[in-house]
Write an enzyme that holds these catalytic residues in place. Structure first.
Site, short mmCIF file in Angstrom:
data_model
loop_
_atom_site.label_atom_id
_atom_site.label_comp_id
_atom_site.label_asym_id
_atom_site.label_seq_id
_atom_site.Cartn_x
_atom_site.Cartn_y
_atom_site.Cartn_z
CB SER A 135 -0.90 -0.02 1.22
OG SER A 135 -1.88 0.99 1.11
CD GLU A 136 -0.74 3.81 -3.45
OE1 GLU A 136 -0.78 2.56 -3.28
OE2 GLU A 136 -1.61 4.43 -4.09
CG ASN A 137 -0.98 4.09 3.08
OD1 ASN A 137 -0.98 3.10 2.37
ND2 ASN A 137 -1.55 4.12 4.26
CB SER A 164 6.04 4.14 -0.11
OG SER A 164 5.02 3.39 -0.70
#
Lengths: 219, 233, 219, 233
Positions: free
Chosen positions: A45-47, A87
């Site tokens: 998850s790119e967060n 990320s």
């Protein structure tokens, strides 16, 4: 013709053992529900999370633990947390094996438009431009035609682009299509009960379709 | 150690002026500097440029500052879920610069790492590339993007010590560490403020050298935007 | 004339409360022993530590805890550890208030040479080029003349440079000198018992010296 | 989770070939991949290019590989304390490229973060700048330096799990995390290998996605280069 879950199910078959996968919002999120048993996959998850787990049990939501869609989620044994720069660093350096995301339009040379409709309120591209510019393997999950019945698989995108020449595979309610390096959609599989002619009519971009293109096997 | 403690949010932000450029940590409503935002609303500074991945919701986060018309410009990657934002944008009251999320994060990192510019492929061939230098390395095109130049960074951590060392919890880390590195003045609010020596040096995400002021925040609401759960069996 | 400890003592007086300081190898390392009581200073070691403490007690050496001179050291309450990229990131972004390092030569426009003697085995610049290119406040600790009696404060460095126009202050066994923005060494203080004439003869670069330049007060 | 465990150092390095480019973590002898180095000596691969801040001492670290004439080129910031190194260098047997320590670290980071090049002021106006592009930003000159391109990164961590997540201990962290991110194939040796879930996700320095092979090392010598102590009162 596939429903959203059908599209997600078909895409899930593209996921291989050992893959790190980034799932976009919408249909791509559903893909997580259909990852085959016995396959080890890590969701990014790119967060800032590798190893995204399922939604929490009711009452166990943690406001500090969300995914890129701002949904409460969980970690798994072996998860790791990192900041936004790392990320997108791992995205840019192609450590993510597969990116699945939605689109408004895809062109026959692999351009994608999925973030802006001129004249409408623009919410932003989020991480989509980073993902499509960097990922080595991108599958688009989308509807083949819009609500007005117009094809979304085009010779050229009409909407502002998210990325250029980056998409290699599209899965719609009608078909699985590869985008050829030299340009054009190649019909790989038909959705159950959908004819090649129907797909031809629904595809505005250049289509290479064998009349004997097989039906997809989903379950 | 050097003591970075200030009494609270109002003291911490006291020199933020009309027209300042701020970075605000957080992703959605997760890990946002709630106490600093409340103090900014109390202080009523205006004409702010806010660099933040999102713009909050109508009645929380940066949305609270939008309600008071304190924001002149937002630099964000995604600004949905905010009716007042949309109203101000359409009326021309608010300026918005949308940039890719990874570009946003990396421009912060560049500032913190003393790199004036970085190269990213994000946005090549799109309207994001307009007016920017494109450069080819090893057959692939990249945009040159500049390091941010922010007067203040406002970040929220889980634990911090009086020397300014910060530890973030779970995905509330997000943009906070890179913004902490990037502010000319970095203000950290923490859920728990401890004495030096309590935090393991190996666990610290943001070394105190990056933090100019720190205080223990109060009344964290930590609102959840999308409460998603699964049933027990 | 000062000995090495004297030079270190004099430099220590330049350290202000709240400073983050990077100390090079040699005389600069000695500065740590003379930091005035009641002043809060944090020492950075560029291999990845803020808050360098004293040497460990015998038997408590930890092979995993060393400084940039590869000496066993300790941490202090409030120390933090980070990787080499972040370490030089904070150096480049000028978070370190003061850098103290040695030199073979310094020129009247602030150039420094301290890493290479042509014809001799070159060990490398380590972090010195990063430090001198980035630090906002650099003090050089060095001998005023070499063993052959030749000045090391020159119109122009003869050795390969470490950095250009970056040094603003030099402390030697003879004097404290500022390097003026417009070029030239300005005598600020004389070492105890050293005459202005003596300093003049030992300085090959342009010297601005008031005959009444004060003697330094060290203790 | 994806299992990255291999049996040991010999298996881990089995596909390192003559002429490979390696990154080796560590600062001095602190945090060096002792088991991988021993395996490389056993394997006898030659013509290696080694990117490492230092080159070990005569009888430890990369010095062991130098003794066996396995290294063609060293890319380092400081190479003192090694007589065999000096002999090979002066005889022309060994090629050495000296670069500033921060440039070394940042060129690793650039590779790990997918940035083809970075800008640093280190070396401007010196012989390090020869042949490089110099560019002025905001009145200051910077050199453009390229991301490293290494076939393998060999790193040493304190703890790791089977999914490849790494935690480093104290200043043995140094170059290890940035090299771990930068290798096309990253091999991690750890003092303690644990099951997934044992390490706190917030404490992990290197996420497992960067690590391709991991094994628990043995017989760590952890030699001290400069034993400095103070008396007890």
């Amino acid at each position: 013709m596939l429903d959203k879950n059908g599209i997600a199910k078909r895409i899930a078959k593209e996921i291989k053992d050992g893959y790190y996968v980034n799932l976009g919002i919408g249909i791509p999120t559903l893909v997580a529900n259909f990852i085959p048993e016995g396959i080890n996959v890590v969701l990014q998850s790119e967060n800032g999370l590798l190893g995204m787990g399922p939604f929490p049990f009711e009452g166990e939501e943690d406001a500090d633990l969300i995914n890129a869609g701002k949904q409460t989620i969980t970690t798994l044994p072996g998860s790791s947390i990192f900041d936004s720069a790392m990320s997108f660093g791992m995205i840019r350096s192609q450590k993510i094996d597969l990116t699945i995301l939605g689109a408004m339009e895809v062109s026959e040379n692999g351009d994608i438009a999925n973030w802006k409709i001129p004249g409408k309120m623009v919410k932003g591209m989020g991480g989509a431009m980073d993902l499509v510019a960097s990922a080595k393997n991108i599958i688009v999950a989308m509807q083949h035609v819009n609500k007005a019945g117009e094809s979304k698989l085009l010779p050229k995108c009409s909407l502002p682009l998210t990325g250029v020449s980056c998409i290699r595979k599209v899965v719609t309610e009608l078909a699985v299509l590869d985008i050829l390096p030299e340009g054009g959609f190649k019909l790989v599989e038909r959705a159950p009960g959908v004819s090649v002619d129907y797909i031809r009519q629904a595809t505005a971009g250049k289509l290479f379709a064998d009349d004997n293109a097989p039906e997809m096997i989903i379950d | 150690m050097i003591n970075k403690v200030v009494a609270g949010a109002d003291e911490a932000i006291s020199d933020i002026k009309n027209g300042s450029t701020l970075m605000l940590g957080g992703f959605g409503l997760c890990g946002i500097p709630e106490n600093c935002i409340a103090a900014l609303v109390r202080k009523g500074v205006k004409e702010l440029t806010c660099i933040s991945n999102n713009a909050g919701v109508d009645d929380f986060g940066i949305g609270l500052m939008l309600q008071q018309h304190q924001v002149k410009k937002m630099i964000s990657s995604y600004v949905g879920e905010n009716a007042e934002f949309e109203r101000q944008l359409l009326s021309g009251e608010l300026e918005v610069e949308l940039i890719p999320q990874g570009t946003l994060a990396t421009r912060c990192m560049a500032a913190g790492y003393g790199m004036p510019a970085i190269f990213t492929p994000a946005g090549v061939g799109t309207e994001v590339a307009e007016g920017k230098e494109t450069r080819n390395f090893n057959g692939k095109d990249y945009l040159m993007e500049y390091a941010f130049d922010a007067d203040f960074a406002l970040v929220k951590a889980w634990k911090g010590d009086t020397a300014g060392n910060l530890i973030f919890r779970s995905t509330s880390r997000n943009f906070n560490p890179v913004m902490a590195m990037a502010g000319k003045i970095t203000i950290a609010e923490v859920e728990e403020l401890v004495e030096p020596g309590v935090l393991d040096p190996d666990h610290i995400h943001t070394p105190g050298v990056y933090v100019h002021r720190i205080f223990q925040g109060a009344n964290y609401e930590k609102r959840i935007e999308q409460r998603t759960v699964r049933p027990r069996n």
